[in-house]
Write an enzyme that holds these catalytic residues in place. Structure first.
Site, PDB file in Angstrom:
ATOM      1  N   ASP A  46      36.480 114.092  59.746  1.00  0.00           N
ATOM      2  CA  ASP A  46      37.824 114.357  59.096  1.00  0.00           C
ATOM      3  C   ASP A  46      38.474 115.579  60.100  1.00  0.00           C
ATOM      4  O   ASP A  46      38.361 115.365  61.145  1.00  0.00           O
ATOM      5  CB  ASP A  46      37.370 115.242  57.826  1.00  0.00           C
ATOM      6  CG  ASP A  46      38.322 115.329  56.867  1.00  0.00           C
ATOM      7  OD1 ASP A  46      39.452 115.810  57.198  1.00  0.00           O
ATOM      8  OD2 ASP A  46      38.091 114.254  55.726  1.00  0.00           O
ATOM      9  N   HIS A  84      42.116 119.752  55.086  1.00  0.00           N
ATOM     10  CA  HIS A  84      41.511 118.671  54.443  1.00  0.00           C
ATOM     11  C   HIS A  84      39.975 118.502  54.654  1.00  0.00           C
ATOM     12  O   HIS A  84      39.077 118.294  53.593  1.00  0.00           O
ATOM     13  CB  HIS A  84      42.174 117.410  55.169  1.00  0.00           C
ATOM     14  CG  HIS A  84      42.045 116.175  54.371  1.00  0.00           C
ATOM     15  ND1 HIS A  84      40.796 115.303  54.594  1.00  0.00           N
ATOM     16  CD2 HIS A  84      42.633 115.505  53.366  1.00  0.00           C
ATOM     17  CE1 HIS A  84      40.763 114.363  53.862  1.00  0.00           C
ATOM     18  NE2 HIS A  84      41.736 114.218  53.133  1.00  0.00           N
ATOM     19  N   ASN A 142      45.511 105.746  48.880  1.00  0.00           N
ATOM     20  CA  ASN A 142      46.170 106.478  47.938  1.00  0.00           C
ATOM     21  C   ASN A 142      47.677 105.591  47.865  1.00  0.00           C
ATOM     22  O   ASN A 142      48.696 106.273  47.440  1.00  0.00           O
ATOM     23  CB  ASN A 142      46.574 107.790  48.453  1.00  0.00           C
ATOM     24  CG  ASN A 142      45.296 108.876  48.481  1.00  0.00           C
ATOM     25  OD1 ASN A 142      44.394 108.544  47.641  1.00  0.00           O
ATOM     26  ND2 ASN A 142      45.579 109.834  49.145  1.00  0.00           N
ATOM     27  N   SER A 175      40.522 111.002  48.938  1.00  0.00           N
ATOM     28  CA  SER A 175      39.753 111.765  49.744  1.00  0.00           C
ATOM     29  C   SER A 175      38.758 112.798  48.953  1.00  0.00           C
ATOM     30  O   SER A 175      37.615 113.055  49.505  1.00  0.00           O
ATOM     31  CB  SER A 175      40.663 112.601  50.450  1.00  0.00           C
ATOM     32  OG  SER A 175      41.366 111.870  51.806  1.00  0.00           O
TER      33      SER A 175
END
Length: 422
Positions: A143, A181, A292, A352
């Site tokens: 990430d 994130h 998404n 996520s």
């Protein structure tokens, strides 16, 4: 002034023609992932084309090359070159809604929904086979990095590495998360069970923070490949140190048991699939966000057969319109409170956020089995276990919205210890 510019332009054209170069010649450089036959490929041939080898991968026969765009055609003709693919961009799949300061510890709704607190009666993700005080279960978070000194994470973050720089770095300031994130994803997996903030679904596991996305939340497939490679090698940098072919649950190896990937793109170079296949071949379980975009199929890498694709649900068990269809599983992914950069907390939504709920469930299953003298489950059996024990919320059986249903950590752990499992 116009005459001077015209003269300068003509002079440039004459110079190019005198060098024997086409008018379309460009010095613009591109990065390509080159799959090679190492027996006949020569690195020196890259420099003759005006390029450089930026990275050489260990788990797949490939190199990352930067060279002038006009030279790509010649690169494809070199001896030992099997495949040339342009590097592509991937992005994190979470969206921020609202922040909040450090609260007293709460158990987020998503952790409750997957039955993690009931699974904790059996395991919290910790399994120490050799008595050294460290768990044999590691989850690699590929990430934007992880906030290495977050008060709700620091004890579980055992190692970190940054590969978004051309030079790999293990310095915490390089793999630190300045986006938020990655820290949010990490907290869903393994936020500490203490008196502050939140608690993760598998708060006894160890985390590997592998920074493959930049601080902006974007990254390149070439770095993802390297991130997978480091997840298999771990802190000691050695793949399968004793050469027995076993790295999952092996105290002699530093490999991650789970690779969690909360990012995606609409397509990927075949070299990415090569790396994922290697990890899968070592029995590492790979989990990824479905995407998404409200698309009819998961994004990459979730779209690969070897990866568990995870869609999102809200507190009413509804699938939001933006969650990509046809995942294997769904999990909480709307209004998820978790850890965030700079020691904070944030509520985010996205596949996520759904992905780490499943990654944590895999970790709980493997930890429970190891702690009970059972071998870890290979990823194909684990996928079957998770789909079999999920809450079937849509049409009976598999459906495009929920896949096989919402993941249930408690049921998966219970069945994983049944003598008939594995």
């Amino acid at each position: 002034m116009k005459l001077q510019k015209l003269v300068a332009a003509l002079a440039l054209v004459i110079l190019i023609l005198s060098m024997g170069l086409p008018l379309s010649y460009s010095t613009h450089k591109v990065r390509v992932i080159v799959t090679v036959d190492k027996r006949s490929f020569e690195r020196a041939s890259i420099s003759r084309l005006g390029g450089v080898v930026v990275k050489e991968y260990e788990i797949i026969p490939a190199v990352l090359v930067e060279l002038p765009e006009h030279a790509v055609k010649e690169l494809k003709k070199l001896p030992g070159v099997i495949r040339v693919e342009h590097d592509g961009v991937v992005r994190a799949l979470g969206v921020g809604i609202r922040g909040r300061p450090q609260p007293p510890q709460v158990t987020p709704w998503g952790i409750k929904r997957i039955g993690a607190p009931d699974a904790w009666l059996t395991t919290n993700g910790f399994a120490d086979l050799d008595g050294d005080g460290d768990s044999e279960i590691e989850v690699a978070i590929l990430d934007t990095g992880v906030d290495y000194d977050h008060p709700d994470l620091y004890a579980n973050v055992k190692w970190g590495i940054c590969v978004v720089l051309d030079k790999v770095s293990t310095r915490p300031r390089d793999w630190d998360d300045r986006n938020g994130h990655g820290t949010h994803v990490a907290g869903i997996v393994a936020a500490l069970y203490n008196d502050i903030g939140v608690v993760g679904a598998a708060h006894g596991v160890e985390l590997y923070a592998i920074k493959v996305l930049s601080d902006s939340g974007f990254g390149y497939w070439s770095d993802v490949i390297e991130g997978i490679e480091w997840a298999l090698k771990g802190p000691d940098g050695v793949l399968d140190s004793n050469g027995d072919g076993v790295i999952v649950g092996d105290p002699n190896d530093d490999a991650a048991e789970v690779i969690s990937m909360s990012f995606g793109a609409s397509s990927a170079p075949e070299a990415v699939h090569d790396a994922i296949s290697v990890a899968y071949g070592y029995n590492v379980t790979l989990v990824a966000a479905a995407g998404n975009d409200g698309a009819e199929s998961p994004s990459y890498p979730a779209a690969y057969e070897e990866v568990i694709a995870v869609g999102a649900t809200d507190e009413n068990d509804e699938v939001p319109s933006w969650s990509n269809r046809n995942p294997e599983l769904t999990a909480p992914g709307v209004d998820i409170l978790s850890t965030y950069k700079a020691g904070g907390y944030e509520t985010l939504s996205g596949t996520s956020m759904a992905c780490p709920h499943v990654s944590a469930t895999v970790a709980l299953v493997q930890a429970a089995r190891l702690a009970n003298d059972l071998p870890p489950m290979p990823p194909d059996e684990l996928k079957q276990l998770l789909t079999r024990t999920a809450d079937d919320c849509g049409d009976p059986g598999y459906d495009a919205l929920y896949g096989y249903g919402i993941v249930r950590a408690d049921r998966a752990v219970e069945e994983a210890l049944d003598s008939s499992s594995g």
